[in-house]
Design a protein around this motif. Structure first.
Motif, PDB file in Angstrom:
ATOM      1  N   ALA A 262       0.836  -1.200   0.000  1.00 32.14           N
ATOM      2  CA  ALA A 262       0.000   0.000   0.000  1.00 32.14           C
ATOM      3  C   ALA A 262       0.873   1.253   0.000  1.00 32.14           C
ATOM      4  O   ALA A 262       2.009   1.246   0.483  1.00 32.14           O
ATOM      5  N   LYS A 263       0.336   2.358  -0.525  1.00 33.16           N
ATOM      6  CA  LYS A 263       1.110   3.583  -0.632  1.00 33.16           C
ATOM      7  C   LYS A 263       1.608   4.087   0.715  1.00 33.16           C
ATOM      8  O   LYS A 263       2.701   4.640   0.818  1.00 33.16           O
ATOM      9  N   ASP A 264       0.778   3.927   1.771  1.00 32.13           N
ATOM     10  CA  ASP A 264       1.153   4.460   3.080  1.00 32.13           C
ATOM     11  C   ASP A 264       1.838   3.428   3.966  1.00 32.13           C
ATOM     12  O   ASP A 264       2.091   3.679   5.148  1.00 32.13           O
ATOM     13  N   ALA A 265       2.137   2.244   3.436  1.00 31.78           N
ATOM     14  CA  ALA A 265       2.782   1.205   4.233  1.00 31.78           C
ATOM     15  C   ALA A 265       4.299   1.409   4.230  1.00 31.78           C
ATOM     16  O   ALA A 265       4.863   1.923   3.255  1.00 31.78           O
ATOM     17  N   PRO A 266       4.973   1.045   5.324  1.00 30.17           N
ATOM     18  CA  PRO A 266       6.439   1.140   5.336  1.00 30.17           C
ATOM     19  C   PRO A 266       7.041   0.159   4.330  1.00 30.17           C
ATOM     20  O   PRO A 266       6.432  -0.859   3.989  1.00 30.17           O
ATOM     21  N   ALA A 267       8.218   0.492   3.876  1.00 31.88           N
ATOM     22  CA  ALA A 267       8.903  -0.396   2.924  1.00 31.88           C
ATOM     23  C   ALA A 267       9.167  -1.734   3.584  1.00 31.88           C
ATOM     24  O   ALA A 267       9.593  -1.796   4.742  1.00 31.88           O
ATOM     25  N   PRO A 268       8.906  -2.853   2.903  1.00 32.63           N
ATOM     26  CA  PRO A 268       9.125  -4.170   3.502  1.00 32.63           C
ATOM     27  C   PRO A 268      10.599  -4.467   3.701  1.00 32.63           C
ATOM     28  O   PRO A 268      11.463  -3.955   2.980  1.00 32.63           O
ATOM     29  N   GLU A 269      10.888  -5.281   4.709  1.00 29.80           N
ATOM     30  CA  GLU A 269      12.263  -5.715   4.930  1.00 29.80           C
ATOM     31  C   GLU A 269      12.669  -6.675   3.816  1.00 29.80           C
ATOM     32  O   GLU A 269      11.860  -7.475   3.357  1.00 29.80           O
ATOM     33  N   PRO A 270      13.920  -6.615   3.383  1.00 29.77           N
ATOM     34  CA  PRO A 270      14.350  -7.527   2.315  1.00 29.77           C
ATOM     35  C   PRO A 270      14.338  -8.974   2.786  1.00 29.77           C
ATOM     36  O   PRO A 270      14.921  -9.286   3.825  1.00 29.77           O
ATOM     37  N   THR A 282      20.645 -12.910  -3.179  1.00 31.83           N
ATOM     38  CA  THR A 282      20.236 -11.643  -2.611  1.00 31.83           C
ATOM     39  C   THR A 282      18.936 -11.234  -3.263  1.00 31.83           C
ATOM     40  O   THR A 282      18.862 -11.112  -4.487  1.00 31.83           O
ATOM     41  N   LEU A 283      17.902 -11.019  -2.476  1.00 26.88           N
ATOM     42  CA  LEU A 283      16.643 -10.500  -2.982  1.00 26.88           C
ATOM     43  C   LEU A 283      16.644  -9.000  -2.791  1.00 26.88           C
ATOM     44  O   LEU A 283      16.820  -8.506  -1.690  1.00 26.88           O
ATOM     45  N   ILE A 284      16.453  -8.264  -3.873  1.00 23.28           N
ATOM     46  CA  ILE A 284      16.526  -6.810  -3.820  1.00 23.28           C
ATOM     47  C   ILE A 284      15.110  -6.250  -3.741  1.00 23.28           C
ATOM     48  O   ILE A 284      14.334  -6.394  -4.678  1.00 23.28           O
ATOM     49  N   PRO A 285      14.740  -5.633  -2.599  1.00 20.65           N
ATOM     50  CA  PRO A 285      13.377  -5.140  -2.493  1.00 20.65           C
ATOM     51  C   PRO A 285      13.179  -3.872  -3.309  1.00 20.65           C
ATOM     52  O   PRO A 285      14.079  -3.060  -3.446  1.00 20.65           O
ATOM     53  N   THR A 286      12.018  -3.706  -3.865  1.00 11.63           N
ATOM     54  CA  THR A 286      11.644  -2.463  -4.527  1.00 11.63           C
ATOM     55  C   THR A 286      10.307  -2.019  -3.965  1.00 11.63           C
ATOM     56  O   THR A 286       9.543  -2.818  -3.424  1.00 11.63           O
ATOM     57  N   THR A 287      10.036  -0.746  -4.080  1.00  8.59           N
ATOM     58  CA  THR A 287       8.762  -0.214  -3.573  1.00  8.59           C
ATOM     59  C   THR A 287       7.806  -0.036  -4.737  1.00  8.59           C
ATOM     60  O   THR A 287       8.010   0.831  -5.595  1.00  8.59           O
ATOM     61  N   ARG A 288       6.799  -0.880  -4.805  1.00  4.78           N
ATOM     62  CA  ARG A 288       5.774  -0.765  -5.844  1.00  4.78           C
ATOM     63  C   ARG A 288       4.460  -0.474  -5.143  1.00  4.78           C
ATOM     64  O   ARG A 288       3.828  -1.353  -4.591  1.00  4.78           O
ATOM     65  N   ARG A 289       4.094   0.791  -5.125  1.00  6.63           N
ATOM     66  CA  ARG A 289       2.932   1.231  -4.371  1.00  6.63           C
ATOM     67  C   ARG A 289       1.651   0.939  -5.143  1.00  6.63           C
ATOM     68  O   ARG A 289       1.517   1.308  -6.323  1.00  6.63           O
ATOM     69  N   ALA A 290       0.699   0.261  -4.508  1.00  3.51           N
ATOM     70  CA  ALA A 290      -0.593  -0.058  -5.150  1.00  3.51           C
ATOM     71  C   ALA A 290      -1.501   1.166  -5.115  1.00  3.51           C
ATOM     72  O   ALA A 290      -1.400   1.999  -4.226  1.00  3.51           O
TER      73      ALA A 290
END
Length: 290
Positions: A262-270, A282-290
């Motif tokens: 969600a747009k207002d959710a904190p970025a998830p931990e990798p 290595t899993l690289i997290p990205t921020t994809r806001r719904a």
């Protein structure tokens, strides 16, 4: 394996190449001139290591060009070439199957299909990972469709009337920066098979060059997404200080996480996960806001 699986052809690189060469030579038999050439005495092949100029006739399903000398039936397998190219090659090995493995040296006369300004990687024609960057993207998609068509014809064991019609290849809106997974690797140190001789410095991390099993150092891969390219840089930095922990070669699996949040959710931990002893991931997290 089930019996049906055992009975199917292997589809190895060598088998695919041999089938494409056989089909090329059979297609040329319709020419009276070629028939005359085929009936002539066995031709003398260039000495191994000598250089010759050959013209690329078509591309095989392996991505290699199939080339011939004028007036010759011998097929030369040439990497990083396209139909219509006249290339200078070094005859590396004459195979018993009737073709010659050749090393690409230079372009003598480029094909109308070739435009080297399309190439956006400095390792192209050295790294074995990509082969079509000099071609228009529509032509790349056409070639990929043809590869699938030949795979059905050669390996499906279906009668011709039951082979499905292969639709056009669906293109990507991106020709670079699209790949969400990269797998650079490094070779083991000398004596690795005996579990001895750890690294004394960071080994080359990257991919194998064409025709070799020894990894070359590649610091960036432009077909990867921004996230995995950052991951590749970080893993190389990590290996600058952790190389002495390894006594064997390893694969580094870099995969972009495309989980939506969600747009207002904190970025998830990798979600880091370790692969088996021969690999690291290595899993690289990205921020994809719904």
């Amino acid at each position: 394996m089930r019996k049906r699986e055992r009975d199917m052809k292997s589809g190895s690189h060598e088998e695919i190449l041999a089938l494409d060469i056989k089909a090329l030579l059979e297609s040329q038999k319709s020419s009276d001139a070629d028939e005359t050439s085929a009936d002539a005495a066995e031709e003398t092949l260039p000495e191994q290591g000598s250089q010759v100029d050959v013209e690329v006739v078509e591309l095989s399903s392996t991505g290699d060009g199939l080339a011939q000398l004028k007036g010759s039936k011998q097929v030369y397998v040439v990497p990083f070439s396209v139909p219509g190219d006249i290339v200078k090659v070094k005859a590396y090995r004459h195979m018993q199957e009737g073709y010659t493995i050749a090393d690409f040296i230079s372009i003598v006369k480029p094909s109308p299909l070739r435009d080297d300004s399309r190439i956006n990687c400095k390792y192209f024609a050295t790294c074995s990972g990509c082969q079509f960057q000099m071609l228009d993207y529509a032509e790349q998609l056409r070639l990929k469709r043809r590869i699938v068509e030949k795979a059905y014809r050669n390996f499906s064991e279906l009668p011709p009337e039951l082979i499905p019609t292969i639709q056009d290849t669906i293109g990507s809106p991106l020709q670079y920066g699209y790949r969400t997974k990269l797998t650079p690797h490094f070779d083991g140190p000398s004596g690795w098979s005996r579990g001895r001789n750890p690294f004394t410095s960071r080994p080359p991390i990257g991919y194998m060059p064409k025709g070799s099993r020894k990894t070359i150092d590649i610091e960036d891969c432009p077909i990867g997404t921004d996230a995995v390219r950052v991951g590749m840089k970080k893993e190389r930095e990590r290996m600058e200080t952790e190389f002495n922990k390894y006594t064997r070669g390893s694969t580094i699996l870099l995969r972009e996480s495309t989980r939506r949040v969600a747009k207002d959710a904190p970025a998830p931990e990798p979600p880091y996960r370790r692969m088996p002893w021969w690999s690291s991931q290595t899993l690289i997290p990205t921020t994809r806001r719904a």
